[in-house]
Design an enzyme around this catalytic site. Structure first.
Site: not given
Length: 140
Positions: A65, A84, A91, A108-110
């Site tokens: 994260e 987030g 794992h 993805h970059l929206g």
């Protein structure tokens, strides 16, 4: 594809920004910023162990994260920030000592969301954990 970053940052500046956060308490360090990825390291030691002396799955998720959040927040302009929404992790390999490296790459970059794949590997390059992080993009 060229660099995806909307903010000019250095690893040193990102590490300074993480002072007095979970990342600093777990000794996470931004190691590299590539054109479309970020790498963060974390030691595997008594701070990141579970009671059996293995790398704690929660420490791996915190690392995933952290690196994904760093990446997402430098992939948006100064009018936006990212938080987030969802994370999952598998794992794969246990570790008792050493250092792990987490690499975040975008899937993805929206305008409203980002999705990142985070691969956590040991010093030999063996996959320790694979994670997917979804980030909400918000206006400041």
């Amino acid at each position: 594809m060229g660099a995806i970053w909307k903010k000019q940052v250095t690893a040193e500046a990102l590490n300074a920004r993480n002072n007095n956060t979970l990342a600093s308490h777990l000794k996470m360090v931004v190691e590299e910023i590539g054109d479309d990825y970020v790498v963060v390291s974390m030691p595997v030691n008594e701070t990141t162990h579970q009671p059996m002396g293995l790398l704690h799955g929660g420490a791996s998720v915190a690392l995933a994260e952290t690196v994904g959040s760093i990446a997402s927040n430098i992939a948006v302009d100064d009018q936006h920030f990212c938080v987030g929404m969802e994370i999952n992790a598998n794992h794969i390999k246990a570790m008792r000592q050493g250092t792990v490296l987490a690499t975040a790459k975008p899937l993805h970059l929206g305008k409203a969301s980002h999705v990142w794949e985070i691969r956590i590997v040991n010093a030999q390059g063996d996959l320790v954990c694979i994670s997917r992080l979804t980030m909400a993009v918000r206006k400041i």
